[in-house]
Structure formats: structure tokens, C-alpha cells
Scaffold this motif. Sequence first.
Motif, PDB file in Angstrom:
ATOM      1  N   GLU A  72      -5.654   0.587  10.599  1.00 14.18           N
ATOM      2  CA  GLU A  72      -4.399  -0.263   9.780  1.00 14.18           C
ATOM      3  C   GLU A  72      -3.484   0.858   8.954  1.00 14.18           C
ATOM      4  O   GLU A  72      -2.467   0.314   8.675  1.00 14.18           O
ATOM      5  N   GLU A 114     -10.772  -6.864   7.609  1.00 11.85           N
ATOM      6  CA  GLU A 114     -10.455  -7.713   6.449  1.00 11.85           C
ATOM      7  C   GLU A 114     -11.141  -7.184   5.016  1.00 11.85           C
ATOM      8  O   GLU A 114     -10.854  -7.626   3.890  1.00 11.85           O
ATOM      9  N   LYS A 190     -12.203  -2.530   0.209  1.00 11.27           N
ATOM     10  CA  LYS A 190     -10.949  -2.858   0.782  1.00 11.27           C
ATOM     11  C   LYS A 190     -11.226  -4.274   0.685  1.00 11.27           C
ATOM     12  O   LYS A 190     -12.209  -5.085   1.097  1.00 11.27           O
ATOM     13  N   ARG A 192      -8.541  -8.405   1.847  1.00  8.42           N
ATOM     14  CA  ARG A 192      -7.393  -8.961   2.132  1.00  8.42           C
ATOM     15  C   ARG A 192      -7.595 -10.466   1.951  1.00  8.42           C
ATOM     16  O   ARG A 192      -8.628 -10.904   2.301  1.00  8.42           O
ATOM     17  N   ILE A 228      -0.491 -13.676   1.348  1.00  7.65           N
ATOM     18  CA  ILE A 228      -1.481 -12.713   1.692  1.00  7.65           C
ATOM     19  C   ILE A 228      -1.241 -11.309   1.699  1.00  7.65           C
ATOM     20  O   ILE A 228      -0.080 -10.750   1.885  1.00  7.65           O
ATOM     21  N   ARG A 230      -2.979  -7.008   1.175  1.00  8.89           N
ATOM     22  CA  ARG A 230      -4.300  -6.204   1.605  1.00  8.89           C
ATOM     23  C   ARG A 230      -4.082  -5.119   0.352  1.00  8.89           C
ATOM     24  O   ARG A 230      -3.186  -4.670   0.055  1.00  8.89           O
ATOM     25  N   GLY A 250      -0.082  -8.251   3.195  1.00  8.47           N
ATOM     26  CA  GLY A 250      -1.311  -8.450   4.252  1.00  8.47           C
ATOM     27  C   GLY A 250      -0.948  -8.983   5.832  1.00  8.47           C
ATOM     28  O   GLY A 250      -1.862  -9.195   6.352  1.00  8.47           O
TER      29      GLY A 250
END
Length: 393
Positions: A72, A114, A190, A192, A228, A230, A250
Motif C-alpha cells: 500500500e 485494513e 494501522k 482504515r 474513509i 487510512r 482511504g
Amino acid sequence: MSPDTLQLSWRARLCRWAAASVAAWAAVVAGCGGGVGVGGTGAYASGPVTGFGSIFVNGIEFEDRNAQVEDESGASRSRDALRLGMLVEVESGPIGGTSSAPTATATRIRFASELVGPVQSVDLAGSSLTVLGQTVLVASGRTAFDASYTEGLASVALGGNVEVYGFYGLNGRLIATRIEPRGGTLAAFKLRGAVSGLDLGARTFRLGALTLDYDGVVPPTGLRDGLIVRVTIATTAVGGRWKVLTFEDGVRRLPDRGDARLRGTITAFATTRSFSINGQPVDASTATLENESGIALGARVEAEGAASGGVLRATRVKVDDGGAEVGELRGTIEASFPALQTFVLRGVRVTYGVNTEFQDGSAADLSVGREVEARGVLSADGTRLLATRIRIR
């Protein structure tokens, strides 16, 4: 055809502008209609990995030998890093093969999880766990577990760090497609999800049950409830707040492609003709809808069509049937346990029995180093592929 060469009407231009925001899009795109353009050349697919040999995503076999694989953050990775159940985006040449066995040559494969963080609770009866204040649902026959979790969810230890791939459903709950351990000391956690409880003055918001502090960090443009995002966060909370270290949108914009296929959950919904899948807008105004009554917020669906201007112009939308995930593995047997009617292929345990169809050989040929193809369904606990057909190569 490139969108830059299209002679767009004012309505099509408005649609393209609206697609930049899920909230604005939901209000506008319903009146836009289709026909903006067929997008760029080649294909795009987004969904979980369901097999290897090449890589199987959304029912398409992608030859991945020369594909650029990245995580990512855009860092280059080996294709050996890909695992069953990971959520990936695949860019490829045109889709060929047959309608029942489509194929394409992948040029780029991107994978992203995610959630990464500690397990706070495990509910075996409810088939769920809590990680970093996020509720993670485990679906029977749909959630793949890393081989180290030999008993699936029952093997997940409290306090251990995990990485979760999946789709967001109703009430912000994450429907896992893969769960694997993360060993060692993590520099950051982490997650999201959709922003809620945004306080612009205090520079805080919530993701699930977690309160995040983004003071000193530049947020994505248009930060609002429902967006959304991240984030990576510090591994220790201060005063009940978790410090945001990095902050980004995100949802990746769909590339222009003549053939684009999405698989996931409906995360924003206006009507059965205008909604978004995994945060990516879909215009289904001219699409064939299969089981239209099932197209609703939180539903798992598959959609295909052409992507242009960041919007999927769907020609077909299908509601997921909810059955066990079908998988296909090709490769060399890495370990074999005849007494258990099990062997290991591409890091996945494959079991067989009286209902398994053998082609070009028999169970006696399942020795280490033998090339085989195995097709079947994911076991209820997500730890094995239950083979319905095995071909000896």
C-alpha cells in the motif's frame, strides 16, 4: 478512449466532479446516467485472492510472472508475498480466455490490509474478535487464516498483534477475508475506516471505538464524518487518545479501464442504481441487476463494467451468494501427510477424501515435489482448502 479526448456535456462533467467525494457523488450521480466513455484500455480487478498458479482474483486467472507487485505504500514486493484472502488491486492487459475461464496478463498488483494491531478480545461463539477497538467478523468458509493458526479463530491469542484484510460492512464492522500474525515489535499500528465524531477544534475523530488525535498532521482534503481514511498511529494511547502519525485518503481512485471488476461490500448507498463498493463509486443506471432486492448498504456484491473518471459504469451487478469461497491452487507439493489425507500447496493445507475427483493420477501420486492442481472450497474454519478436484501434472 482516454477521457481527455471526450467531448463531455455539462452533466458528464458534473458527474466526474461528484465522483471525487462519495457523499457528493451519492447525491448527484443518480441523475447522471451512463455513457461517459469506455475508459482506458486493459482491465482492472479489485477483490480477495482466491487462488495461485498464476493469481486468481474475481474469477479471473492473471498471469503474474512479470507483474510489478507493491504494497500500500508503493514499495516493491515479491509475488511470493501474496497470500490467500489478501485484498488486491490488479491492473492488466485485456481479458481473454473464455467466459467460464477468463485470463489476462497482470502488469501491476497492489495489496493492502485494513488493520494491524493487538487482539483485545476473541468471541468464538460470535465468530468475531476485537482489534484496536474495531470489531472484526470471521465468516465461515470465507475468512482465510495464516497456516500458523492451525485451528483458525481458536488459535488467535489475546494480546498478539495481527494483520487483517477484509471489507467494511454495517456499523463499521470489518468482515475479514484473511487474518495473519504480525510478530516482533511494531513501530506503529494501522487502521482504515470511516471517520465519525470529527471535532475540528480539538483535532480529533473516531474510527470504531478508537479516539484519534491528528494535531500536527495534515489531514486529507475534505475531512468530514463518513470519509474513509487510512492512518498509522502510535502504539500507546495518551489520555485515551491515539496519536496519528500518517494520514491519507482511504480510497484509491479507479483507473480508466475498458474492463473493470469490483468485489466487496456496499459502503455508501443512494439507490440500487447508485452506490459505492469499498468506497469506490458505481453508476449502475444501465446495468443488469441480479437479485436487485439484495443490493443494499453492507451487502457483498460483484460489479463489472468500464471505469472512467473514477467511476465504475457497471453493466452487471450481482449479489454475492454467501457460500464458501471457491479456490484454486497450482504448484509443487511442499509437504505430504497421506495418513491425514492432506498435503501443503502454496503454503495452504489441502485435504482430500472420497468425494475428491482425481484426474491423471490418484492419491498415491501426491508426493513431495509433484506438480498438481487443486480446486475446492475454503473450510469453515478457514484453515484448509477442501479439494473437490485434484489434477496430477
